[in-house]
Design a protein around this motif. Structure first.
Motif, PDB file in Angstrom:
ATOM      1  N   LEU A   4       0.853  -1.181   0.000  1.00 55.90           N
ATOM      2  CA  LEU A   4       0.000   0.000   0.000  1.00 55.90           C
ATOM      3  C   LEU A   4       0.892   1.234   0.000  1.00 55.90           C
ATOM      4  CD1 LEU A   4      -2.882   1.305   0.370  1.00 55.90           C
ATOM      5  CD2 LEU A   4      -2.403   1.254   2.827  1.00 55.90           C
ATOM      6  N   THR A   5       0.707   2.102  -1.018  1.00 59.51           N
ATOM      7  CA  THR A   5       1.525   3.308  -1.144  1.00 59.51           C
ATOM      8  C   THR A   5       0.637   4.534  -1.011  1.00 59.51           C
ATOM      9  OG1 THR A   5       3.057   2.184  -2.643  1.00 59.51           O
ATOM     10  CG2 THR A   5       3.104   4.599  -2.622  1.00 59.51           C
ATOM     11  N   LEU A   6       0.984   5.420  -0.077  1.00 56.23           N
ATOM     12  CA  LEU A   6       0.264   6.667   0.118  1.00 56.23           C
ATOM     13  C   LEU A   6       1.113   7.820  -0.402  1.00 56.23           C
ATOM     14  CD1 LEU A   6      -1.086   6.266   3.780  1.00 56.23           C
ATOM     15  CD2 LEU A   6      -2.263   5.750   1.645  1.00 56.23           C
ATOM     16  N   SER A   7       0.496   8.647  -1.251  1.00 54.63           N
ATOM     17  CA  SER A   7       1.145   9.876  -1.704  1.00 54.63           C
ATOM     18  C   SER A   7       0.469  11.031  -0.984  1.00 54.63           C
ATOM     19  CB  SER A   7       1.003  10.022  -3.221  1.00 54.63           C
ATOM     20  OG  SER A   7       1.601   8.917  -3.887  1.00 54.63           O
ATOM     21  N   LEU A   8       1.240  11.740  -0.159  1.00 53.11           N
ATOM     22  CA  LEU A   8       0.668  12.745   0.731  1.00 53.11           C
ATOM     23  C   LEU A   8       0.646  14.122   0.076  1.00 53.11           C
ATOM     24  CD1 LEU A   8       2.452  11.638   4.014  1.00 53.11           C
ATOM     25  CD2 LEU A   8       0.294  10.837   3.058  1.00 53.11           C
ATOM     26  N   SER A   9      -0.424  14.887   0.390  1.00 53.72           N
ATOM     27  CA  SER A   9      -0.565  16.236  -0.154  1.00 53.72           C
ATOM     28  C   SER A   9      -1.465  17.031   0.781  1.00 53.72           C
ATOM     29  CB  SER A   9      -1.166  16.179  -1.569  1.00 53.72           C
ATOM     30  OG  SER A   9      -2.417  15.511  -1.544  1.00 53.72           O
TER      31      SER A   9
END
Length: 448
Positions: free
Chosen positions: A280-285
């Motif tokens: 699971l990959t989270l790209s934060l913004s």
């Protein structure tokens, strides 16, 4: 599904054929009143009866139509035996008003009753020791069936075989009688026969576990089988605006990401998520941009861990004894795949109230009130329907349908209109059953 006929059984067709054969045989028309036609009429009725009997016998070779002993025979061919009735149990307390100087032997099989219709027998020999005022002993109903259930505490108060224990002064049941189940009826037995082929699998499919759960105890009428799930909560360190959580069988649809203040982050605005190759990959913004760590919560399937949730007839929550029966049946070495771990749990319950107003005409008022509010009426039917099955949402439209059209087959008159305030439509998970709370506010208005 169309009705299956092996031979023609329609009265008019058979009568017409017989009349044509008679007229061809005598060479002239046979008019009403002719004794030969009267003979044909009588013969047609006999032949119709015989044809119907033959047709019924042929149809019973099919599982769809079989009943009684014929259905038993079809079940035996698939190694599915009809479930025998189970026996209700309780705990009895035998008492004396004054202590006696010698032991009193209470034999196994001593009969007691509360109404001289339903009898219970002591399971084992018990001893009321000298100086004691009472002794408790387990007892079982003389016959199986649900008729022996729900006898309240204290209602069993008569010793039938009083000559066997003349020194005893009384008996009472300390617990409500429970655990009695009727012999399996044709329809649930038919369904188990249909599902019998599922038991042949050794791969642990849900249908196979369901079959064995329904076969474990005659009280069980439905069961949900699913892989267990767990919820994982982690605080992940971030790397260049990304966070990672590895693991097989994660459920991305259950992902919740939290902001630093504990509130939920917004997908798309504060992060995007991708689950591929067990990562699971989270790209934060947005509000999470620049965060050094991020807290997440996500569900995970636990394949190999099987949870079975049974329910009993009428929506009754299964007792510990019933749960034990289901666990034993589904954990047997010739049923459970070697890698499975089976657990059995009672269903959760979600209570609902009933609050509604329905309308009727003056001419139909008494009949409609009986059809809606009477014993076995629309509301009672709905309560039974709503609470007797797992994996079924709370649906007020079903209640509406039953109030407006109580029973098409019997042409019962229903209300002209209904306003339902409670229950509201509520989605339930597969292992939760809806239970009526007992709070009911129902009124009717007469118009016209």
């Amino acid at each position: 599904m169309s009705e299956l006929k092996f031979i023609e059984t329609t009265d008019e067709t058979i009568y017409t054929d017989i009349l044509e054969e008679l007229e061809n045989g005598v060479g002239e028309p046979l008019y009403p009143g002719d004794e030969r036609r009267i003979f044909g009429d009588t013969m047609a009725k006999v032949i119709v009866t015989v044809y119907n009997t033959v047709n019924d016998a042929c149809r019973q070779k099919m599982l769809r139509y079989a009943r009684g002993t014929v259905l038993d025979a079809l079940g035996e061919n698939r190694d599915v035996i009809r479930l025998d009735p189970t026996y209700a149990t309780t705990t009895l307390r035998f008492t004396v008003t004054e202590a006696v100087g010698s032991n009193i032997i209470i034999p196994a099989g001593l009969r007691v009753t509360g109404d001289f219709v339903h009898y219970f027998l002591t399971d084992t020999t018990a001893v009321l020791y000298a100086g004691s005022l009472y002794v408790d002993v387990a007892a079982t109903a003389e016959e199986g069936g649900t008729d022996y259930n729900n006898i309240d505490e204290g209602e069993i108060s008569e010793i039938v075989d009083v000559s066997d224990v003349p020194l005893l002064d009384g008996v009472t049941n300390l617990t409500i009688t429970e655990g009695g189940g009727d012999r399996e009826e044709d329809e649930p037995y038919r369904e188990r026969i249909r599902e019998a082929e599922n038991k042949l699998s050794t791969a642990g499919p849900a249908k196979a576990y369901k079959y064995w759960a329904l076969s474990a105890n005659s009280l069980v009428t439905d069961a949900v089988v699913e892989s267990e799930k767990e919820t994982i909560t982690r605080t992940l360190k971030t790397y260049a605006g990304h966070a990672f959580q590895g693991g097989a069988n994660l459920l991305p649809d259950t992902l919740v990401v939290f902001l630093s203040d504990g509130s939920e982050a917004t997908a798309g605005a504060d992060y995007t998520a991708e689950y591929a190759d067990e990562l699971l990959t989270l790209s934060l913004s947005g509000s999470l941009a620049g965060a050094e760590a991020v807290k997440i919560q996500i569900g995970r399937n636990m394949y190999g861990r099987v949870k079975i949730v049974p329910i009993c007839a009428g929506g009754q929550i299964p007792s510990e004894e019933v749960l034990a029966d289901v666990l034993a049946a589904c954990s047997a070495d010739d049923v459970r795949p070697l890698t499975d771990m089976v657990t059995v749990e009672a269903p959760e319950t979600h209570e609902y109230d009933i609050e509604l107003t329905y309308y009727t005409t003056k001419a139909n008022e008494s009949e409609v009130v009986q059809n809606v509010e009477g014993s076995g009426g629309a509301i009672d039917q709905y309560i039974n329907w709503q609470g007797s099955t797992l994996n079924q949402d709370i649906n007020p439209d079903e209640l509406r349908k039953r109030i407006l059209c109580p029973d098409w087959a019997d042409d019962l008159i229903g209300a002209t209109r209904v306003q339902i305030i409670k229950p509201e439509y509520t989605e339930l998970n597969s292992t939760t059953v809806a239970k009526f709370s007992g709070k009911k506010t129902v009124k009717h208005i007469v118009r016209g």
